[in-house]
Scaffold this active site. Structure first.
Site, PDB file in Angstrom:
ATOM      1  N   GLU A 112       7.087  -7.117 -13.240  1.00  0.00           N
ATOM      2  CA  GLU A 112       6.086  -6.068 -12.987  1.00  0.00           C
ATOM      3  C   GLU A 112       4.775  -6.399 -13.686  1.00  0.00           C
ATOM      4  OE1 GLU A 112       5.951  -3.891 -10.385  1.00  0.00           O
ATOM      5  OE2 GLU A 112       7.906  -3.218 -11.116  1.00  0.00           O
ATOM      6  N   ASP A 127       1.907 -10.164 -10.940  1.00  0.00           N
ATOM      7  CA  ASP A 127       1.436 -10.813  -9.705  1.00  0.00           C
ATOM      8  C   ASP A 127      -0.007 -11.290  -9.851  1.00  0.00           C
ATOM      9  OD1 ASP A 127       0.571  -8.145  -9.600  1.00  0.00           O
ATOM     10  OD2 ASP A 127       1.223  -7.803  -7.533  1.00  0.00           O
ATOM     11  N   GLY A 156       5.397   4.627  -5.785  1.00  0.00           N
ATOM     12  CA  GLY A 156       5.647   3.307  -6.368  1.00  0.00           C
ATOM     13  C   GLY A 156       6.568   2.467  -5.505  1.00  0.00           C
ATOM     14  N   SER A 212       4.130   2.336  -0.166  1.00  0.00           N
ATOM     15  CA  SER A 212       3.794   2.841   1.166  1.00  0.00           C
ATOM     16  C   SER A 212       2.506   2.206   1.663  1.00  0.00           C
ATOM     17  CB  SER A 212       3.635   4.362   1.126  1.00  0.00           C
ATOM     18  OG  SER A 212       2.498   4.750   0.373  1.00  0.00           O
ATOM     19  N   GLU A 245      -6.636  -4.281   0.931  1.00  0.00           N
ATOM     20  CA  GLU A 245      -6.429  -3.303  -0.146  1.00  0.00           C
ATOM     21  C   GLU A 245      -7.403  -3.550  -1.308  1.00  0.00           C
ATOM     22  OE1 GLU A 245      -2.449  -2.075  -0.604  1.00  0.00           O
ATOM     23  OE2 GLU A 245      -2.825  -0.966  -2.434  1.00  0.00           O
ATOM     24  N   ASP A 269       3.351  -6.699  -2.970  1.00  0.00           N
ATOM     25  CA  ASP A 269       3.816  -5.688  -2.014  1.00  0.00           C
ATOM     26  C   ASP A 269       3.664  -6.165  -0.573  1.00  0.00           C
ATOM     27  OD1 ASP A 269       3.931  -4.348  -4.379  1.00  0.00           O
ATOM     28  OD2 ASP A 269       2.337  -2.918  -3.917  1.00  0.00           O
TER      29      ASP A 269
HETATM   30  P1  ADP Z   1       2.268   3.432  -2.974  1.00  0.00           P
HETATM   31  O1  ADP Z   1       1.850   2.190  -2.252  1.00  0.00           O
HETATM   32  O2  ADP Z   1       3.037   3.131  -4.203  1.00  0.00           O
HETATM   33  O3  ADP Z   1       2.992   4.411  -2.128  1.00  0.00           O
HETATM   34  P2  ADP Z   1      -0.579   3.703  -3.203  1.00  0.00           P
HETATM   35  O4  ADP Z   1      -1.438   4.592  -4.050  1.00  0.00           O
HETATM   36  O5  ADP Z   1      -0.745   2.238  -3.349  1.00  0.00           O
HETATM   37  O6  ADP Z   1       0.917   4.157  -3.454  1.00  0.00           O
HETATM   38  O7  ADP Z   1      -0.848   4.031  -1.683  1.00  0.00           O
HETATM   39  C1  ADP Z   1      -0.767   5.353  -1.208  1.00  0.00           C
HETATM   40  C2  ADP Z   1      -1.887   5.585  -0.228  1.00  0.00           C
HETATM   41  O8  ADP Z   1      -1.691   4.782   0.945  1.00  0.00           O
HETATM   42  C3  ADP Z   1      -1.935   6.991   0.277  1.00  0.00           C
HETATM   43  O9  ADP Z   1      -2.715   7.817  -0.575  1.00  0.00           O
HETATM   44  C4  ADP Z   1      -2.590   6.846   1.650  1.00  0.00           C
HETATM   45  O10 ADP Z   1      -3.984   6.729   1.528  1.00  0.00           O
HETATM   46  C5  ADP Z   1      -2.044   5.499   2.101  1.00  0.00           C
HETATM   47  N1  ADP Z   1      -0.836   5.670   2.905  1.00  0.00           N
HETATM   48  C6  ADP Z   1       0.398   5.199   2.633  1.00  0.00           C
HETATM   49  N2  ADP Z   1       1.280   5.527   3.595  1.00  0.00           N
HETATM   50  C7  ADP Z   1       0.594   6.223   4.509  1.00  0.00           C
HETATM   51  C8  ADP Z   1       0.925   6.866   5.743  1.00  0.00           C
HETATM   52  N3  ADP Z   1       2.162   6.838   6.242  1.00  0.00           N
HETATM   53  N4  ADP Z   1      -0.064   7.490   6.408  1.00  0.00           N
HETATM   54  C9  ADP Z   1      -1.315   7.524   5.944  1.00  0.00           C
HETATM   55  N5  ADP Z   1      -1.682   6.949   4.789  1.00  0.00           N
HETATM   56  C10 ADP Z   1      -0.760   6.320   4.071  1.00  0.00           C
HETATM   57 MG    MG Z   2       0.568   0.695  -3.014  1.00  0.00          MG
END
Ligand code: ADP
Ligand code: MG
Length: 376
Positions: A39, A42, A122, A125, A161, A173
């Site tokens: 962790e 990267d 985390g 997404s 990103e 990721d």
């Molecule tokens: P993680 O990647 O750990 O979930 P991040 O802060 O890196 O958290 O990314 C989350 C952000 O990515 C959300 O606030 C949103 O802007 C975007 N995001 C992720 N998944 C979706 C989704 N299914 N629909 C729309 N936006 C998304």
């Molecule tokens: Mg993320």
């Protein structure tokens, strides 16, 4: 999790028809991930060992010829812009991939997103979203999708990103979302993108990788993640070599910088030890490495928080073989390596500890190493 695996692949095209009318040209999906170990290494060019989880984000996409980009994600809003217009908010992750990939002969698209990956937990997404869109664009525009092609797509997602959204993440990721393999973790060398697929047969070992979503959202764009990254870069500059090539950090005078660098150096060692254990099928041996990783992230890198420490301590106290926070930190998720029979007791213990601490009720999911981005 309450959402059944694979639902996003059905939801996205269905929502597409409702929101934009007609059918998409296709639907592609990409998984979230947990990082077993490695962790915050990267962006130091170190190695990490993530695996894809069964939960995916799906992108249903139809090409347009009029230079417009229309985007909708279930639970979010519709964003309708001209190709090349600057976009903020969630749609920046989509428009950023279009910008970074700049696919040939591409004149706009309607894109509908559905996801099972908890947002901001985390579990990445953001990369699941980017990777689903990148693979869709590759599929529609004829870009290569072999492993080299997927490396190119992953790098474009990282640029999206970093440079478009403005979140300084390091590439792990996106690589696991696009290059992971079912039943395997991905040993990823973040310096050159080299990968080795290492089998993780938790079922044969009678073990479960339990994910605890603490329900406390993390924020990668609020500066704390960036400040850790800057510290790692400062330490490397002062030591005169990248931290992946450093054995000792004692030459660093600044105690904070020294602790930050010590985390990176010892974490990279732990990844190599973990990879050796998995190569010889010793999944149990990951336990103490997870514990040591958590202590290092908590004490040296200082990216844990009360909710994550509570989950890790409660899991360990209830018999987990090892546990640690995962992801960027300051909230999000932890993982615990558990004997299958112990999972209910460990879940109960983690839930009770959260309640006692006044924290949100945690959500659990079981991470089986799953396949990377693919057409649904
Ligand atoms: P993680 O990647 O750990 O979930 P991040 O802060 O890196 O958290 O990314 C989350 C952000 O990515 C959300 O606030 C949103 O802007 C975007 N995001 C992720 N998944 C979706 C989704 N299914 N629909 C729309 N936006 C998304
Ligand atoms: Mg993320």
């Amino acid at each position: 999790m309450t959402v059944p695996d694979g639902a996003a692949c059905d939801d996205a095209p269905r929502a597409f028809t409702t929101v934009f009318g007609g059918n998409p040209d296709g639907t592609w999906c990409a998984p979230g991930r947990v990082n077993l170990i490695g962790e915050h290494v990267d962006y130091a060019g170190g190695v990490c060992l993530p695996m894809a989880i069964p939960q995916v984000t799906a992108a249903a996409v139809r090409r347009r010829i009029d230079g417009r980009l229309r985007m909708y994600s279930m639970g979010f809003d519709v964003v309708d812009v001209a190709l090349g217009d600057r976009v903020d908010g969630w749609a920046a992750y989509v428009a950023g991939v279009v910008w970074a990939l700049d696919p040939p002969d591409f004149h706009g698209a309607d894109i509908v997103i559905a996801s099972e990956v908890p947002v901001g937990a985390g579990l990445s997404s953001s990369a699941a979203l980017e990777a689903s869109v990148a693979l869709a664009l590759a599929g529609l525009c004829g870009l290569p999708v072999d492993d080299d092609g997927r490396n190119v797509l992953a790098r474009a997602c990282m640029r999206a990103e970093n440079d478009y959204v403005g979140a300084p993440t390091g590439g792990m990721d996106q690589q696991i979302a696009l290059r992971g393999r079912a039943g395997h973790a991905l040993l990823l060398d973040c310096a050159d993108g080299h990968v080795e697929h290492i089998p993780v047969d938790t079922a044969a070992a009678g073990l479960t990788v339990l994910v605890v979503d603490t329900g406390t959202g993390h924020r990668l764009v609020d500066g704390r993640y960036g400040s850790r990254r800057a510290a790692v870069e400062d330490a490397a500059r002062l030591l005169g070599s990248p931290l992946r090539e450093v054995d000792s950090v004692s030459a660093l005078d600044d105690p904070i910088l020294r602790r930050r660098a010590r985390h990176v150096v010892t974490e990279i060692e732990r990844v190599h030890t973990a990879a050796d254990a998995l190569r010889s099928g010793r999944v149990h041996d990951l336990g103490p490495l997870l514990d040591a990783s958590h202590r290092s992230l908590r004490d040296d890198f200082e990216v844990s928080c009360a909710e994550l420490d509570s989950a890790v301590d409660a899991a360990t106290a209830a018999g987990a073989l090892g546990a640690r926070m995962v992801g960027g930190g300051f909230g999000g998720s932890a993982i615990a390596l558990c004997e299958n029979d112990d999972v209910p007791r460990i879940e109960a213990s983690v839930t009770a500890a959260a309640e006692a601490g006044g924290f949100p009720s945690p959500v659990f999911l079981r991470a089986t190493p799953s396949r990377s981005a693919h057409r649904c």
